[in-house]
Enzyme design. Structure first.
Site, PDB file in Angstrom:
ATOM      1  N   GLU A 228       1.005   8.610  -3.140  1.00  0.00           N
ATOM      2  CA  GLU A 228       0.085   7.392  -3.439  1.00  0.00           C
ATOM      3  C   GLU A 228       0.390   6.259  -2.168  1.00  0.00           C
ATOM      4  O   GLU A 228       1.569   5.817  -2.184  1.00  0.00           O
ATOM      5  CB  GLU A 228       0.385   6.624  -4.693  1.00  0.00           C
ATOM      6  CG  GLU A 228      -0.409   5.379  -5.044  1.00  0.00           C
ATOM      7  CD  GLU A 228       0.196   4.070  -4.831  1.00  0.00           C
ATOM      8  OE1 GLU A 228      -0.255   3.440  -3.790  1.00  0.00           O
ATOM      9  OE2 GLU A 228       1.257   3.775  -5.185  1.00  0.00           O
TER      10      GLU A 228
ATOM     11  N   CYS B  80       0.086  -2.386  -1.848  1.00  0.00           N
ATOM     12  CA  CYS B  80      -0.726  -1.230  -1.347  1.00  0.00           C
ATOM     13  C   CYS B  80      -2.284  -1.270  -1.778  1.00  0.00           C
ATOM     14  O   CYS B  80      -3.330  -0.541  -1.308  1.00  0.00           O
ATOM     15  CB  CYS B  80      -0.504   0.217  -1.918  1.00  0.00           C
ATOM     16  SG  CYS B  80      -0.005   0.093  -3.708  1.00  0.00           S
TER      17      CYS B  80
END
Length: 696
Positions: free
Chosen positions: A260, A299
């Site tokens: 991820e 993120c």
């Protein structure tokens, strides 16, 4: 934060003991630049740590999903009671309390969510039957079904610096529910906060030994010792993910690697939006919030603001006004809205990226503002910065370079097709958002963006009050994305649990498959008893207990009376001429009459352990039943689900799922469905003590 903080020495927790070093990497306070911690993994035998996890993972695998869920919920309660200790360390990372809330209480909330999902969606077993039973032979004596069982390895979890608590717990929760032990490797910059939470987890004694290990400092040769049953979950930069996933040992042993990665997430302001619309203000606030939350170190943060070309100037002015409200400084102060980046080194990387971005974009919002506490030189402060790229369809920098801080770039567009194209130029994103009240516009943008995104928020005046925002991953939904975003996923509800399990196809006869899965399979042997199954308690009922009812012949009066009672005068039931011209060629009974008649066949009328009908699922009408046809019903216990005794409840219960089959005089199946009943059970070790005088 004016006093010198104590130098912390976060340790590793491996093979059942804490391991610390006097020397190692020095970490610095992000606000004042003072030494705050020393970390090192020297002396830790990483091969032994993995072997320890594999060996002791057996205890975790012996627990059922529901037992793991209860442990996880108890752990969440335990950590929530100690959250203030974590908030204090959170300030050293440069994050405000509001930022810390997302990390700390958001992380603990993930434990609650997975505990609830497991109790609600998974059986009280150590394995998970997956999908339906497949009939593999013509006569029904050979069937198959998939089962999911825990991998017998260790889930190695490599986390990023920006969410030292949530980042750990979002991976730990699904792994633990699946029955797989975790070895956590936090990023060094904020490892001291992760270690503080792990210390409390270990001290709680709520998780089986070996369920959780921690390695602070350099991971050294950790990946060299992975085996086929292990897996890796990574969160961090796309560049690091690309390097790790081709590690020779990972490739040679086919170790699952889930990445991820940070991505250049985009938010699109709809072409239909006007400056006076609520959506315009929502968009500006969302971009500003995503830029400044965690000082832009998320993120999922908005890096590219995709706006209609005719609104660029209005958006710029509105953003300038919104960002001017953001106060910068020591996050321990109540009047500070944005703290520092995690380190001076991180600030330098962001500034370097900003320089490269300015080759194709100009800075339109910047400026050094006064600090409210903190040290401008030794701390890691960076003021919010907005750039404008006038020709984003031909530019490369805004779509390839991520300034991991309070930075966003405005990208003008002229058509919805251009807007979609711009979002896709990021080569895969974790999160995207569309801000519009025009449903057709929203549909075109979402479906256009969907292939390159893991999650898309549609924000407008209708959902703004409840929306968690562009950059907020939720345990129930996917947190991951394709392409540059890593191609993997965290969270995602029960899918996150299944990721830690091995799927195996089991082929057998129905009776054997029922015995293995502990769920009744159609065609398996059943047990008929002289005692009606509705007179049995939850504890007395066994999977496979069955009742074959008396017969009943359907009459014209049945159909007419049911139509009069319900008001359902559909022609196939009551119109002789219309029914003959229909697909059945005759009048037929209402499907719901058949269910009602079947209930009359199998229900035990007197009071007993069965308290209520809890629901009906998987209903299918297979063959029509006409006037003069005779039906009977077979009711078989399919599976049992224990329910927790909640506060205020006196009677412990469980849910029994029954499989019902209605057949005609030719023994043809005419209807099939599952019934859920709420049934009394005996108290057990997991129930709270009964209040004096309360009924059992």
């Amino acid at each position: 934060m004016t006093t010198q903080p104590q130098i912390l020495r976060p340790a590793s927790y491996v093979y059942g003991q804490w391991h610390a070093n006097a020397d190692g990497q020095t970490l610095y306070d992000a606000v004042y630049g003072r030494p705050v911690a020393v970390i090192s993994s020297e002396g830790v035998d990483l091969a032994q740590a993995l072997a320890y996890g594999r060996e002791h993972g057996a205890a975790l695998r012996k627990m059922t999903f529901h037992a793991r869920a209860r442990a996880l919920r108890a752990l969440a309660n335990y950590l929530m009671e100690r959250k203030e200790d974590y908030y204090q360390l959170n300030l050293l990372t440069g994050a405000t309390r509001r930022d810390g809330w997302v990390d700390i209480e958001g992380g603990i909330g993930t434990l609650y969510s997975y505990a609830s999902m497991a109790r609600r969606e998974l059986p009280d077993e150590r394995f998970l039957p997956d999908g339906k039973v497949e009939r593999l032979g013509r006569e029904g004596t050979f069937v198959g079904r998939h089962l999911l069982v825990p991998r017998e390895g260790v889930a190695v979890q490599i986390n990023a610096f920006n969410f030292p608590v949530w980042g750990m717990l979002e991976k730990l929760a699904p792994a633990f529910i699946a029955g797989m032990p975790s070895l956590v490797k936090p990023a060094p910059q904020t490892a001291y906060l992760t270690e503080r939470v792990v210390r409390d987890i270990i001290a709680s004694g709520l998780l089986p030994e070996g369920s959780l290990q921690l390695v602070t400092g350099d991971p050294r040769d950790l990946l060299d010792h992975l085996q086929e049953q292990d897996l890796v979950a990574f969160t961090g930069s796309a560049a690091t993910a690309a390097r790790l996933k081709v590690h020779p040992n990972i490739v040679a042993r086919s170790v699952p690697f889930n990445a991820e990665a940070d991505s250049l997430n985009a938010s699109v302001l709809g072409l239909s939006v006007k400056p006076e619309d609520p959506e315009f203000g929502l968009y500006v606030k969302e971009v500003a919030r995503e830029m400044t939350g965690k000082a832009g170190q998320k993120c999922t943060a908005i890096r590219r603001a995709v706006v209609p070309r005719h609104l660029v100037e209005a958006v710029t002015e509105a953003l300038k006004k919104e960002l001017s409200k953001v106060t910068l400084g020591d996050p321990a102060r109540d009047d500070v809205r944005m703290g520092a980046l995690v380190s001076v080194e991180q600030r330098e990387r962001v500034q370097e990226t900003l320089q490269h971005l300015q080759k194709e974009a100009e800075v339109v919002i910047s400026g050094v503002r006064d600090l409210l506490g903190g040290d401008r030189d030794k701390g890691a402060f960076l003021d919010p910065t907005v750039l404008l790229c006038p020709n984003p369809l031909t530019a490369r920098g805004p779509h390839e370079l991520e300034a991991f801080g309070p930075v966003a770039t405005l990208l003008p567009y002229d058509t919805l097709d251009d807007a979609v194209r711009l979002t896709k130029m990021g080569r895969g994103s974790l999160a995207g958002s569309v801000v519009t009240h025009d449903r057709a516009e929203a549909g075109e943008l979402v479906l256009g963006m969907a292939s390159s995104h893991g999650r898309i928020l549609v924000l407008n005046r209708d959902d703004a009050r409840e929306s968690t925002g562009h950059g907020s991953p939720l345990p129930q939904l996917l947190h991951g994305g394709p392409g540059r975003a890593g191609g993997g996923a965290e969270l995602g509800g029960i899918a996150g649990v299944k990721h830690h399990m091995n799927k195996v196809a089991v082929q057998a006869d129905p009776t054997t498959l029922s015995a293995i899965t502990r769920e009744y399979v159609v065609g398996a042997e059943v047990r008929e008893d002289t005692l009606h199954p509705f007179r049995k308690t939850f504890d007395e009922i066994q999977v496979g207990d069955s009742l074959l009812t008396h017969r009943r012949t359907v009459t014209e009066a049945d159909i007419v009376n049911f139509a009069a009672l319900t008001g359902d005068h559909f022609y196939a039931h009551v119109d002789e001429i219309g029914a003959k011209e229909g697909i059945f060629g005759k009048r037929v009974a209402h499907g719901y009459f058949l269910i009602s008649a079947a209930a009359g066949q199998f229900v035990w009328a007197a009071p007993g352990p069965v308290l209520a009908n809890y629901g009906l699922e998987n209903l299918r009408f297979v063959e029509p039943v006409g006037i003069g046809d005779t039906i009977r019903t077979r009711l078989t216990c399919k599976r049992k689900i224990r329910k927790d005794l909640r506060a205020g409840e006196e009677k412990p219960t469980g849910v029994v799922e029954w499989h019902a089959e209605i057949t005609n005089q030719r023994e043809e199946l005419v209807a099939t469905y599952d019934i859920l009943t709420l049934v009394l059970r005996e108290r057990d070790e997991f129930d709270p003590p009964a209040e004096k005088g309360a009924e059992a």
